[in-house]
Design an enzyme around this catalytic site. Structure first.
Site, PDB file in Angstrom:
ATOM      1  N   GLY A  52      21.006  18.718 -34.017  1.00 38.73           N
ATOM      2  CA  GLY A  52      21.332  17.318 -33.883  1.00 38.73           C
ATOM      3  C   GLY A  52      19.343  16.518 -34.669  1.00 38.73           C
ATOM      4  O   GLY A  52      19.507  15.626 -34.964  1.00 38.73           O
ATOM      5  N   ASP A 111      19.977  14.393 -22.078  1.00 37.70           N
ATOM      6  CA  ASP A 111      20.757  13.752 -21.394  1.00 37.70           C
ATOM      7  C   ASP A 111      20.725  14.417 -20.254  1.00 37.70           C
ATOM      8  O   ASP A 111      19.424  13.652 -18.684  1.00 37.70           O
ATOM      9  CB  ASP A 111      21.766  14.589 -21.384  1.00 37.70           C
ATOM     10  CG  ASP A 111      22.907  14.185 -20.802  1.00 37.70           C
ATOM     11  OD1 ASP A 111      23.321  13.123 -20.078  1.00 37.70           O
ATOM     12  OD2 ASP A 111      24.520  14.187 -20.906  1.00 37.70           O
ATOM     13  N   LYS A 139      18.802   9.740 -22.724  1.00 36.99           N
ATOM     14  CA  LYS A 139      19.575   8.758 -21.167  1.00 36.99           C
ATOM     15  C   LYS A 139      19.413   9.275 -20.161  1.00 36.99           C
ATOM     16  O   LYS A 139      19.692  10.778 -19.721  1.00 36.99           O
ATOM     17  CB  LYS A 139      21.477   9.417 -22.559  1.00 36.99           C
ATOM     18  CG  LYS A 139      21.564   9.196 -23.153  1.00 36.99           C
ATOM     19  CD  LYS A 139      23.293   9.055 -23.034  1.00 36.99           C
ATOM     20  CE  LYS A 139      23.650  11.116 -23.438  1.00 36.99           C
ATOM     21  NZ  LYS A 139      24.878  11.062 -24.319  1.00 36.99           N
ATOM     22  N   VAL A 161      27.160   9.286 -27.655  1.00 38.88           N
ATOM     23  CA  VAL A 161      25.978   8.574 -29.499  1.00 38.88           C
ATOM     24  C   VAL A 161      26.226   9.161 -30.814  1.00 38.88           C
ATOM     25  O   VAL A 161      26.791  10.246 -30.383  1.00 38.88           O
ATOM     26  CB  VAL A 161      24.766   7.901 -29.212  1.00 38.88           C
ATOM     27  CG1 VAL A 161      25.227   6.353 -28.679  1.00 38.88           C
ATOM     28  CG2 VAL A 161      24.244   8.744 -28.428  1.00 38.88           C
ATOM     29  N   ARG A 173      27.487  13.018 -37.970  1.00 42.32           N
ATOM     30  CA  ARG A 173      25.603  13.650 -38.415  1.00 42.32           C
ATOM     31  C   ARG A 173      24.953  12.426 -39.297  1.00 42.32           C
ATOM     32  O   ARG A 173      23.690  12.022 -39.081  1.00 42.32           O
ATOM     33  CB  ARG A 173      25.492  15.403 -38.630  1.00 42.32           C
ATOM     34  CG  ARG A 173      25.581  15.557 -37.087  1.00 42.32           C
ATOM     35  CD  ARG A 173      24.638  16.745 -37.840  1.00 42.32           C
ATOM     36  NE  ARG A 173      25.639  18.846 -36.949  1.00 42.32           N
ATOM     37  CZ  ARG A 173      25.079  18.694 -35.989  1.00 42.32           C
ATOM     38  NH1 ARG A 173      24.242  18.268 -35.158  1.00 42.32           N
ATOM     39  NH2 ARG A 173      25.850  19.712 -35.300  1.00 42.32           N
TER      40      ARG A 173
HETATM   41  P1  5GP Z   1      21.008  18.171 -22.172  1.00 46.21           P
HETATM   42  O1  5GP Z   1      20.882  19.425 -21.055  1.00 46.21           O
HETATM   43  O2  5GP Z   1      19.660  17.698 -22.275  1.00 46.21           O
HETATM   44  O3  5GP Z   1      22.000  17.401 -20.744  1.00 46.21           O
HETATM   45  O4  5GP Z   1      21.808  18.100 -23.587  1.00 46.21           O
HETATM   46  C1  5GP Z   1      20.909  17.719 -24.495  1.00 46.21           C
HETATM   47  C2  5GP Z   1      21.795  18.119 -25.274  1.00 46.21           C
HETATM   48  O5  5GP Z   1      23.211  17.024 -25.209  1.00 46.21           O
HETATM   49  C3  5GP Z   1      21.315  17.779 -26.910  1.00 46.21           C
HETATM   50  O6  5GP Z   1      20.483  18.259 -27.266  1.00 46.21           O
HETATM   51  C4  5GP Z   1      22.686  17.258 -27.898  1.00 46.21           C
HETATM   52  O7  5GP Z   1      22.859  18.306 -28.078  1.00 46.21           O
HETATM   53  C5  5GP Z   1      24.018  17.177 -26.588  1.00 46.21           C
HETATM   54  N1  5GP Z   1      23.919  15.347 -26.281  1.00 46.21           N
HETATM   55  C6  5GP Z   1      23.838  14.929 -25.185  1.00 46.21           C
HETATM   56  N2  5GP Z   1      24.395  13.441 -24.914  1.00 46.21           N
HETATM   57  C7  5GP Z   1      24.589  13.408 -26.379  1.00 46.21           C
HETATM   58  C8  5GP Z   1      24.909  12.027 -27.054  1.00 46.21           C
HETATM   59  O8  5GP Z   1      25.513  11.280 -26.485  1.00 46.21           O
HETATM   60  N3  5GP Z   1      25.462  12.277 -28.314  1.00 46.21           N
HETATM   61  C9  5GP Z   1      25.224  13.530 -28.824  1.00 46.21           C
HETATM   62  N4  5GP Z   1      26.178  13.539 -30.168  1.00 46.21           N
HETATM   63  N5  5GP Z   1      24.764  14.976 -28.869  1.00 46.21           N
HETATM   64  C10 5GP Z   1      24.345  14.701 -27.218  1.00 46.21           C
END
Ligand code: 5GP
Length: 191
Positions: A52, A111, A139, A161, A173
Site C-alpha cells: 500500500g 486504522d 483514521k 478508502v 491501487r
Molecule cells: P491497522 O492495524 O492500523 O488497523 O491496519 C492497518 C492496515 O489496514 C493498513 O496498513 C491497511 O493495509 C489496512 N487498512 C485499514 N484501513 C484501510 C482503508 O480504509 N483502506 C484500505 N485500502 N486499507 C485499509
C-alpha cells in the site's frame, strides 16, 4: 464528480473523491520538507510496508533532499480475524541493517494501530538510533493502541478508502486520488 480520466469500470465503484491528486501531492511535499529540515546532517532510513505504501514512498522520497536509504517489509495475516487482532507475520524482512540508524517508518494508513504497533516493536529490538512514524492517512476513530505519530498527512473519517496505492482486494491501487469505496462494493464485491 470529476473522473480524472479514469476508466468508468473503476469509477463506478467509487462513492466520492476524498483527496485529489493535487491535494495529496501538496501535502506530501510539505511532509518531505519538514523531514528534510528535521533530519538535516543525519543519515535517514525510510522503512515501508508493501504494497500500500508504494505511491506515498515514491512521492515522499522525491520530496526529501537529504541522503537517505529505503527498504521494505512485507506482512501477511494468518486470517482476517487474526488481522483484526494485529497478529501479522513478517513474510519479507528488511535487507539493510537499521542498528544505530535514524529510521522513519512510512505508512500509508493507520486504522486500529495494531499492525504498526507490532512492527515498531520488532524494529526497536534492532536498536536503531531513533525511530519515528510518518503516516499519510490517519483514521483514529477505531484506534486501539495509541501511536506516537510525528508526521501526519491527513486525519480522515472511518470510511474504507482506496487509491494512491491503497487497495480493495488488490484492486484500485492505481487510482491517482484517495476515494471512498461504495458501501455496496464492501458488501457485494466489485461491479
Ligand atoms: P491497522 O492495524 O492500523 O488497523 O491496519 C492497518 C492496515 O489496514 C493498513 O496498513 C491497511 O493495509 C489496512 N487498512 C485499514 N484501513 C484501510 C482503508 O480504509 N483502506 C484500505 N485500502 N486499507 C485499509
Amino acid at each position: 464528480m470529476e473522473d480524472y480520466g479514469i476508466n468508468p469500470q473503476m469509477m463506478q465503484n467509487i462513492e466520492r473523491v476524498m483527496f485529489t491528486p493535487q491535494q495529496i501531492q501538496t501535502r506530501v511535499e510539505e511532509l518531505g520538507n519538514r523531514i528534510s529540515r528535521d533530519y538535516a546532517g543525519k543519515s535517514l532510513v525510510l522503512v515501508g510496508v508493501l504494497r500500500g505504501v508504494i505511491f506515498f514512498m515514491v512521492d515522499l522520497m522525491r520530496s526529501i533532499d537529504i541522503p537517505l536509504e529505503v527498504d521494505f517489509m512485507s506482512v501477511s495475516s494468518y486470517s482476517p480475524e487474526s488481522r483484526d487482532m494485529g497478529l501479522v507475520r513478517m513474510v519479507k524482512d528488511l535487507e539493510i541493517s537499521i542498528t544505530g540508524q535514524h529510521v522513519l517508518f512510512v505508512e500509508d494508513i493507520i486504522d486500529t494501530g495494531l499492525t504498526l504497533h507490532y512492527l515498531l516493536r520488532t524494529l526497536k529490538t534492532r536498536q536503531p538510533a531513533s525511530i519515528e512514524v510518518c503516516v499519510l492517512f490517519n483514521k483514529d476513530k477505531r484506534r486501539l493502541i495509541d501511536m506516537p505519530i510525528k508526521y501526519k498527512g491527513f486525519d480522515i473519517p472511518d470510511y474504507y478508502v482506496v487509491g494512491y496505492g491503497l487497495d480493495y482486494r488488490e484492486k484500485f491501487r492505481n487510482l491517482p486520488f484517495l476515494g471512498i469505496l461504495k458501501a455496496d462494493v464492501l458488501q457485494n464485491g466489485i461491479d
